[in-house]
Design a protein around this motif. Structure first.
Motif, PDB file in Angstrom:
ATOM      1  N   ARG A 273     -27.768  38.436 -20.939  1.00 35.02           N
ATOM      2  CA  ARG A 273     -27.909  38.988 -22.292  1.00 35.02           C
ATOM      3  C   ARG A 273     -29.263  38.593 -22.893  1.00 35.02           C
ATOM      4  O   ARG A 273     -29.939  39.427 -23.521  1.00 35.02           O
ATOM      5  CB  ARG A 273     -26.787  38.501 -23.200  1.00 35.02           C
ATOM      6  CG  ARG A 273     -26.824  39.163 -24.586  1.00 35.02           C
ATOM      7  CD  ARG A 273     -25.738  38.645 -25.490  1.00 35.02           C
ATOM      8  NE  ARG A 273     -25.904  37.225 -25.781  1.00 35.02           N
ATOM      9  CZ  ARG A 273     -25.118  36.538 -26.623  1.00 35.02           C
ATOM     10  NH1 ARG A 273     -24.116  37.146 -27.235  1.00 35.02           N
ATOM     11  NH2 ARG A 273     -25.329  35.253 -26.838  1.00 35.02           N
ATOM     12  N   ALA A 274     -29.688  37.352 -22.706  1.00 36.19           N
ATOM     13  CA  ALA A 274     -30.987  36.916 -23.206  1.00 36.19           C
ATOM     14  C   ALA A 274     -32.120  37.675 -22.516  1.00 36.19           C
ATOM     15  O   ALA A 274     -33.130  38.027 -23.145  1.00 36.19           O
ATOM     16  CB  ALA A 274     -31.150  35.412 -22.988  1.00 36.19           C
TER      17      ALA A 274
ATOM     18  N   ASN B 116     -39.878  53.004 -22.336  1.00 35.82           N
ATOM     19  CA  ASN B 116     -39.577  54.357 -22.804  1.00 35.82           C
ATOM     20  C   ASN B 116     -38.205  54.421 -23.462  1.00 35.82           C
ATOM     21  O   ASN B 116     -37.353  53.544 -23.256  1.00 35.82           O
ATOM     22  CB  ASN B 116     -39.711  55.379 -21.662  1.00 35.82           C
ATOM     23  CG  ASN B 116     -38.611  55.269 -20.624  1.00 35.82           C
ATOM     24  OD1 ASN B 116     -37.428  55.333 -20.932  1.00 35.82           O
ATOM     25  ND2 ASN B 116     -39.014  55.094 -19.361  1.00 35.82           N
ATOM     26  N   SER B 117     -37.994  55.448 -24.241  1.00 33.25           N
ATOM     27  CA  SER B 117     -36.800  55.538 -25.084  1.00 33.25           C
ATOM     28  C   SER B 117     -35.506  55.623 -24.275  1.00 33.25           C
ATOM     29  O   SER B 117     -34.474  55.105 -24.699  1.00 33.25           O
ATOM     30  CB  SER B 117     -36.909  56.744 -26.021  1.00 33.25           C
ATOM     31  OG  SER B 117     -37.071  57.952 -25.285  1.00 33.25           O
ATOM     32  N   THR B 118     -35.553  56.266 -23.104  1.00 32.88           N
ATOM     33  CA  THR B 118     -34.344  56.401 -22.283  1.00 32.88           C
ATOM     34  C   THR B 118     -33.890  55.034 -21.773  1.00 32.88           C
ATOM     35  O   THR B 118     -32.706  54.687 -21.850  1.00 32.88           O
ATOM     36  CB  THR B 118     -34.597  57.336 -21.088  1.00 32.88           C
ATOM     37  OG1 THR B 118     -34.983  58.626 -21.584  1.00 32.88           O
ATOM     38  CG2 THR B 118     -33.339  57.471 -20.242  1.00 32.88           C
ATOM     39  N   ILE B 119     -34.829  54.268 -21.241  1.00 36.22           N
ATOM     40  CA  ILE B 119     -34.495  52.930 -20.750  1.00 36.22           C
ATOM     41  C   ILE B 119     -34.053  52.039 -21.906  1.00 36.22           C
ATOM     42  O   ILE B 119     -33.092  51.273 -21.785  1.00 36.22           O
ATOM     43  CB  ILE B 119     -35.698  52.305 -20.015  1.00 36.22           C
ATOM     44  CG1 ILE B 119     -35.967  53.074 -18.716  1.00 36.22           C
ATOM     45  CG2 ILE B 119     -35.449  50.822 -19.711  1.00 36.22           C
ATOM     46  CD1 ILE B 119     -37.188  52.595 -17.956  1.00 36.22           C
ATOM     47  N   LYS B 120     -34.735  52.166 -23.031  1.00 34.58           N
ATOM     48  CA  LYS B 120     -34.389  51.340 -24.190  1.00 34.58           C
ATOM     49  C   LYS B 120     -32.973  51.623 -24.658  1.00 34.58           C
ATOM     50  O   LYS B 120     -32.213  50.697 -24.991  1.00 34.58           O
ATOM     51  CB  LYS B 120     -35.378  51.595 -25.325  1.00 34.58           C
ATOM     52  CG  LYS B 120     -35.254  50.611 -26.468  1.00 34.58           C
ATOM     53  CD  LYS B 120     -36.463  50.693 -27.401  1.00 34.58           C
ATOM     54  CE  LYS B 120     -36.455  49.542 -28.380  1.00 34.58           C
ATOM     55  NZ  LYS B 120     -37.679  49.539 -29.213  1.00 34.58           N
ATOM     56  N   SER B 121     -32.598  52.901 -24.679  1.00 31.97           N
ATOM     57  CA  SER B 121     -31.239  53.267 -25.081  1.00 31.97           C
ATOM     58  C   SER B 121     -30.206  52.656 -24.135  1.00 31.97           C
ATOM     59  O   SER B 121     -29.177  52.121 -24.569  1.00 31.97           O
ATOM     60  CB  SER B 121     -31.104  54.792 -25.103  1.00 31.97           C
ATOM     61  OG  SER B 121     -29.776  55.181 -25.390  1.00 31.97           O
ATOM     62  N   GLY B 122     -30.477  52.721 -22.831  1.00 30.30           N
ATOM     63  CA  GLY B 122     -29.563  52.143 -21.849  1.00 30.30           C
ATOM     64  C   GLY B 122     -29.466  50.633 -21.977  1.00 30.30           C
ATOM     65  O   GLY B 122     -28.376  50.056 -21.873  1.00 30.30           O
ATOM     66  N   LEU B 123     -30.604  49.999 -22.216  1.00 25.01           N
ATOM     67  CA  LEU B 123     -30.601  48.540 -22.369  1.00 25.01           C
ATOM     68  C   LEU B 123     -29.816  48.109 -23.603  1.00 25.01           C
ATOM     69  O   LEU B 123     -29.145  47.076 -23.589  1.00 25.01           O
ATOM     70  CB  LEU B 123     -32.034  48.017 -22.450  1.00 25.01           C
ATOM     71  CG  LEU B 123     -32.833  47.994 -21.142  1.00 25.01           C
ATOM     72  CD1 LEU B 123     -34.268  47.545 -21.400  1.00 25.01           C
ATOM     73  CD2 LEU B 123     -32.176  47.088 -20.101  1.00 25.01           C
TER      74      LEU B 123
ATOM     75  N   GLN C 149     -26.826  45.610 -23.649  1.00 22.87           N
ATOM     76  CA  GLN C 149     -26.824  44.483 -24.574  1.00 22.87           C
ATOM     77  C   GLN C 149     -25.440  44.322 -25.204  1.00 22.87           C
ATOM     78  O   GLN C 149     -24.917  43.212 -25.330  1.00 22.87           O
ATOM     79  CB  GLN C 149     -27.880  44.710 -25.651  1.00 22.87           C
ATOM     80  CG  GLN C 149     -28.086  43.544 -26.604  1.00 22.87           C
ATOM     81  CD  GLN C 149     -29.131  43.881 -27.658  1.00 22.87           C
ATOM     82  OE1 GLN C 149     -29.091  44.956 -28.271  1.00 22.87           O
ATOM     83  NE2 GLN C 149     -30.079  42.984 -27.858  1.00 22.87           N
ATOM     84  N   GLY C 150     -24.837  45.455 -25.584  1.00 25.97           N
ATOM     85  CA  GLY C 150     -23.491  45.422 -26.141  1.00 25.97           C
ATOM     86  C   GLY C 150     -22.452  44.995 -25.119  1.00 25.97           C
ATOM     87  O   GLY C 150     -21.552  44.200 -25.428  1.00 25.97           O
TER      88      GLY C 150
ATOM     89  N   CYS D 225     -22.431  48.304 -17.570  1.00 25.17           N
ATOM     90  CA  CYS D 225     -23.891  48.248 -17.664  1.00 25.17           C
ATOM     91  C   CYS D 225     -24.529  48.946 -16.469  1.00 25.17           C
ATOM     92  O   CYS D 225     -25.473  49.725 -16.620  1.00 25.17           O
ATOM     93  CB  CYS D 225     -24.351  46.794 -17.750  1.00 25.17           C
ATOM     94  SG  CYS D 225     -26.157  46.596 -17.770  1.00 25.17           S
ATOM     95  N   GLN D 226     -23.997  48.690 -15.286  1.00 27.67           N
ATOM     96  CA  GLN D 226     -24.522  49.326 -14.079  1.00 27.67           C
ATOM     97  C   GLN D 226     -24.369  50.841 -14.159  1.00 27.67           C
ATOM     98  O   GLN D 226     -25.279  51.597 -13.808  1.00 27.67           O
ATOM     99  CB  GLN D 226     -23.793  48.777 -12.850  1.00 27.67           C
ATOM    100  CG  GLN D 226     -24.369  49.205 -11.518  1.00 27.67           C
ATOM    101  CD  GLN D 226     -25.626  48.446 -11.140  1.00 27.67           C
ATOM    102  OE1 GLN D 226     -26.014  47.491 -11.805  1.00 27.67           O
ATOM    103  NE2 GLN D 226     -26.278  48.872 -10.079  1.00 27.67           N
ATOM    104  N   SER D 227     -23.226  51.295 -14.653  1.00 32.77           N
ATOM    105  CA  SER D 227     -22.949  52.728 -14.741  1.00 32.77           C
ATOM    106  C   SER D 227     -23.817  53.425 -15.781  1.00 32.77           C
ATOM    107  O   SER D 227     -24.075  54.629 -15.680  1.00 32.77           O
ATOM    108  CB  SER D 227     -21.475  52.960 -15.084  1.00 32.77           C
ATOM    109  OG  SER D 227     -20.636  52.447 -14.072  1.00 32.77           O
TER     110      SER D 227
END
Length: 200
Positions: A101-102, A113-120, A124-125, A163-165
């Motif tokens: 998580r850290a 990029n925004s796609t990776i950020k959205s997935g991360l 995070q959740g 997270c993997q999915s």
């Protein structure tokens, strides 16, 4: 049979397993000092078959070698009964989830990029949930409450799987081995939790 600290960390994801060996050893020392006062003399008595107990747990997990290396990275394992072994297992999973998580928190501060950020953010959740349920499991152990342990282990596994999915099985950065490691650690926790369904 027992992997030395340095070789174990090197094998498991080039240092991604939990922390590096030195910080991990310090954390395990803190955990040992924190939890042992909570363990009653009757439940902390060393089981004469403790080595066999760890072996029997690991042979019922999804990755025997990983399990043995993980459990025996804690010096308590060689004399652990099922109660102490549960602490070891859930502590390992908790540290792993907290570290990941850290790692995600830090990655979100980078220019991505925004796609990776959205997935991360979704990961995070998921890892926030994993940390919460594993902390709940450790609190249950503190109060010698065992009936929810298996459910909490499954919830931790689900967080890593989700997270993997999120990235269709191919997350960026080093998340894939981190997800993999938490899933195996959660599986170890699940197998250990089943020991409390058996009378000794």
């Amino acid at each position: 049979m027992v992997a030395p600290c340095n070789s174990f960390c090197a094998v498991r994801g080039q240092g991604h397993f939990i922390f590096n060996c030195y910080s991990y050893a310090a954390l395990m020392l803190l955990i040992c000092c924190f939890h042992f006062p909570c363990i009653s003399s009757s439940s902390s008595a060393a089981n004469s078959n403790s080595t066999e107990l760890a072996y029997n747990v690991c042979k019922n997990t999804t990755d025997y070698n990983f399990c043995m290396g993980a459990l025996y990275s804690d010096p308590r394992t060689s004399t652990a009964d099922r109660y102490v072994l549960a602490y070891i297992s859930f502590d390992l999973a908790y540290l792993n989830a907290t570290h990941t998580r850290a790692y995600i928190d830090k990655a979100l501060l980078d220019n991505i990029n925004s796609t990776i950020k959205s997935g991360l953010k979704r990961c995070q959740g998921y890892y926030g949930k994993a940390v919460r349920v594993l902390a709940e499991a450790i609190n249950d152990l503190d109060s010698e409450t065992f009936f929810e342990l298996s459910r909490l282990a499954i919830a931790s596994d689900r967080a890593a799987r989700d997270c993997q999915s999120t990235f269709h099985g191919h997350p960026p950065l080093d998340l894939s081995p981190m997800n993999h490691n938490l899933r195996i650690l959660s599986n170890i926790c699940y197998v250990v939790s089943k020991l409390f369904n058996v009378s000794y």
